[in-house]
Scaffold this active site. Structure first.
Site, PDB file in Angstrom:
ATOM      1  N   HIS A 185       0.896  -1.137  -0.088  1.00  0.00           N
ATOM      2  CA  HIS A 185       0.086  -0.080   0.131  1.00  0.00           C
ATOM      3  C   HIS A 185       0.952   1.318  -0.090  1.00  0.00           C
ATOM      4  CE1 HIS A 185      -3.904  -2.096   0.991  1.00  0.00           C
ATOM      5  NE2 HIS A 185      -3.205  -3.019   1.586  1.00  0.00           N
ATOM      6  N   ASN A 233     -10.245  -2.807   2.598  1.00  0.00           N
ATOM      7  CA  ASN A 233     -10.008  -2.779   1.315  1.00  0.00           C
ATOM      8  C   ASN A 233     -11.500  -2.628   0.390  1.00  0.00           C
ATOM      9  OD1 ASN A 233      -7.337  -3.367   1.102  1.00  0.00           O
ATOM     10  ND2 ASN A 233      -7.465  -5.453   1.005  1.00  0.00           N
TER      11      ASN A 233
END
Ligand code: HDE
Length: 732
Positions: free
Chosen positions: A119, A192
């Protein structure tokens, strides 16, 4: 900067450098001439001390006229000259004594911190969460007690695999990490945009991430899973097959961060004031519905605007069109968990909304850009273990592992245990403890006591725990032998992969097949391709056949042996399809309008109004960035030059040249691509009579399909309401 071979003249303080170190040959003449020019400038300005002081100190661009915004060192010492290092004479060596230079350079040398191991590429924004109604029967979490209660929020969206500088439209999962600053501490819901995950146990996370990242011997490919290592790991990890369906679907190429869902993934607990617990799954539902791009668009957008998603978020917040989601809860009890055919602790499974409806309990609004990207977006530290009284974990083995990993990673990434002192990470409610010291300590406890129990009183005494108000874990009964195993139901790897595939429209199913063929075509080792495809017959026979054919196999490989037989007859769930949840409106979307000199001003104005009335935005694309002169002589500013504003950047387009203008457009390759791509990407295309010449030039002839709208004969607002369907899927 002008360069004359070995002599360089720099503005605006005109430092003269001799790059070869001595005067020689022709250079000398040129050098002397420039030197003379500079000196004469210096003389003419010598009394005013304006820009161009030959010694470089002074010059109005660099000097503070009023003294109210004085540049200082980090220690607060006023700086007299930020252009020149301290030297011995004009041409002498630099002095070590120059503390302001040393401080500036040392700080610069240390500007980078390690990027997130996953990420790494992300974009953050601030706003608030507003609670709709009291949920006190379910949870004692303070933020859910009162209707209309608002708490501040920070959200960071991200891709997973790519480095910090990778493009926004990689085929990837998107992180959707939310920090809510409640009155009882920070609650981080680190989710997510996909409700399930690749693996079931945290032990496998480093392997998963290693396989997805660039291959270690060659250092590529960047920000993509289309390579041997990733598919090797996938092919040998049947539990990932449900997630494989999701990442090969259009969910992995969202049109905008504003048009995607978010999920907490794991089952959590809600605990009320009586200590009663329910299970919960968290959802974020976007106000503007779901939308994705096509793969060919994604590839082209990454070239045209690698910052496409962050720019979109920036622009919408700047324009006051605030991104918004509703928080949804799927609440269920132990009885449901016991009866359900899958294990609620298994993060590769979701609970269909048709089975347990999503109750919308509040809204998240992002109405503020960050003040500084590094200070906030880069330094924000999400931790799954940041929960508040009234919310609790379950034994999901992935969640349990995450609770360890996030704190550890933040300490490494931000350099020490005091990352909670950075404003974006600090709670906004009162907090007090005896933790102290360490790098960059900013909130050491005041007073004498830094331990308890202590016998001091008043302020000196410091904080104490409260059995009444403090966080209490739900008293779940736990027992068992110490073992490295997974629950039996976790072994069902294909049922929900099949359910997801069955829930998609034909078009979405074909995208899944295309994506698998594309990705596996990049895999160089035939046995990896074959092993992966051997899982597909367990999901869907047609999908297996299409992919096998697409990869040039003679036959579909024999199906992999399931560890547990899939559950038959799971009902498709409409909530899993993007197309079945399309917005039905042009709100928040973008129309790109191609104009030339002489374009009809009335038509342009009507179109602009129709787009704005529908809550969208209009971008003017012109042959040159200077804009165009419309039919009545009005100057219309160009937002993009045709080559820089390809149609992939827009949700729909209108081509409105003048009869003269189109003659130029047909000679411009980017103008032709603008139209060709819009046609191929099945976009709605508004056009006028003159545009037909360009359409013909790119091979669009005969009877046009209903995705083309003649704006000479149709009202602009009718065209925009047609665009609400986002694509004309029937186009051949
Ligand atoms: Fe993460 N994950 N993760 N993850 N994750 C990180 O923390 C980790 C997982 C997610 O915008 C890291 O600050 C483990 C699932 C998001 O700053 C790290 C496991 C989900 C973000 C980490 C998982 C996520 C991260 C890397 C398996 C969805 C970005 C840098 C046990 C529910 C947060 C960092 C941001 C970031 C570990 C699996 C979401 C290393 C060990 C499942 C959105 O701590």
């Amino acid at each position: 900067m002008q360069s004359t071979g070995c002599l360089t003249l720099e503005g605006p303080s005109f430092t003269v450098l001799s790059s070869c170190g001595r005067w020689h040959g022709d250079c000398k003449k040129a050098s002397v001439q420039i030197y003379a020019e500079v000196m004469s400038k210096k003389k003419s300005k010598s009394n005013s001390n304006q820009a161009g002081d030959f010694r470089g100190n002074g010059g109005e661009l660099h000097q503070q006229p009023e003294g109210d915004h004085l540049m200082t060192t980090q220690q607060g010492c006023p700086i007299s000259d930020d252009q020149n290092t301290l030297k011995v004479g004009e041409r002498g060596p630099a002095l070590l004594e120059d503390f302001s230079f040393r401080e500036k350079m040392f700080h610069f040398d240390h500007e980078r911190i390690p990027e997130r191991v996953v990420h790494a590429r992300g974009y953050g924004a601030k706003g608030y969460f507003e609670n709709y109604e009291s949920l006190s029967d379910l949870t004692s979490a303070d933020l859910f007690q009162r209707p209309g209660e608002k708490v501040e929020a920070f959200v960071r969206f991200s891709t997973v695999a790519g480095s910090k500088g990778s493009p926004d439209l990689a085929r990837d999962v998107r992180g959707f990490a939310v920090k809510l600053y409640t009155k009882e501490g920070n609650w981080d819901l680190v989710g997510n945009n996909i409700p399930v995950f690749f693996i079931q146990d945290a032990m496998k996370f480093p392997d998963l991430v290693h396989s997805a990242k660039p291959e270690p011997d060659r250092g590529f490919p960047q920000a993509q899973t289309a390579h041997d290592n990733f598919w090797d790991f996938m092919s040998l990890t049947p539990e990932a097959m449900h997630m494989v369906m999701w990442i090969m679907s259009d969910r992995a190429i969202p049109r905008s961060l504003r048009f995607m869902e978010g999920f907490g993934v794991h089952t959590f607990r809600l605990v009320n004031a009586k200590g009663e617990s329910s299970f919960v799954k968290f959802h974020w539902k976007p106000k503007y519905g779901l939308q994705s791009v096509l793969w060919d668009e994604a590839v082209k957008i990454n070239g045209a605007d690698p910052d496409f998603h962050r720019r979109d978020m920036w622009e919408s917040i700047e324009a006051g069109d605030y991104p918004e989601w509703e928080l949804g809860l799927q609440v269920f009890d132990e009885a449901f968990a016991d009866e359900w055919e899958f294990d609620v602790l298994d993060p590769t499974k979701l609970i269909p909304e048709e089975l347990v409806p999503v109750k919308r309990v509040g809204k998240l609004v992002l109405d503020q850009l960050v003040d500084n990207f590094f200070a906030e977006t880069e330094q924000v530290a999400f931790c799954t273990q940041n929960i508040v009284p009234g919310i609790d974990f379950t034994n999901d083995p992935l969640l349990q592992g995450r609770n360890f990993s996030y704190l550890d990673t933040q300490i490494k990434r931000l350099g020490g245990p005091n990352f909670t002192h950075i404003p974006v990470n600090a709670p906004k409610c009162p907090f007090a403890h005896f933790q102290q010291d360490g790098h960059m300590a900013m909130h050491n406890p005041k007073g004498r006591a830094n331990y308890e129990p202590n016998s001091w009183s008043g302020e000196e005494r410091g904080p104490r725990a409260s059995a009444k108000k403090g966080f209490k874990s739900f008293e779940a009964e736990e027992s068992g032998n110490k073992r490295r195993v997974r629950p039996e139901l976790f072994a069902d790897h294909y049922s929900q992969a099949r359910q997801f595939y069955d829930s998609q429209t034909d078009i979405e199913q074909s995208h899944i097949a295309d994506a698998l063929i594309f990705e596996l075509s990049k895999v160089k080792t035939p046995s990896i391709r074959k092993t992966l495809v051997s899982h597909l017959p367990n999901i869907n026979a047609d999908l297996a056949k299409t992919v096998a054919e697409g990869l040039g196999f003679d036959e579909v490989p024999e199906a992999a042996q399931p560890a547990r037989n899939p559950v038959e007859g799971l009902e498709p769930s409409d909530a899993l399809s993007i197309m079945k949840n399309a917005p039905g409106s042009f709100k928040g979307r973008k129309l790109g309008v191609l104009l030339t000199d002489g374009s009809d001003i009335d038509l342009y104005k009507k179109l602009k109004k129709a787009v704005e009335d529908a809550g969208g935005t209009l971008t003017v694309v012109t042959p040159a960035i200077g804009g165009v002169t419309a039919s009545d002589g009005t100057e219309i500013e160009g937002d993009e030059k045709i080559g820089g504003g390809p149609s992939v950047l827009f949700d729909a387009v209108a081509v409105l040249p003048s009869e003269e203008g189109v003659k130029e457009l047909v000679k411009m390759p980017p103008a032709k691509e603008f139209v060709m791509d819009a046609v191929n990407h099945k976009k709605f295309i508004g056009y006028n009579a003159a545009a037909k010449t360009l359409l013909k030039k790119v091979g669009v002839k005969g009877k046009l399909d209903n995705g083309f709208v003649d704006l000479d004969g149709t009202q602009a607002n009718k065209f925009i309401s047609t665009c609400a369907d986002l694509r004309y899927w029937k186009r051949k």
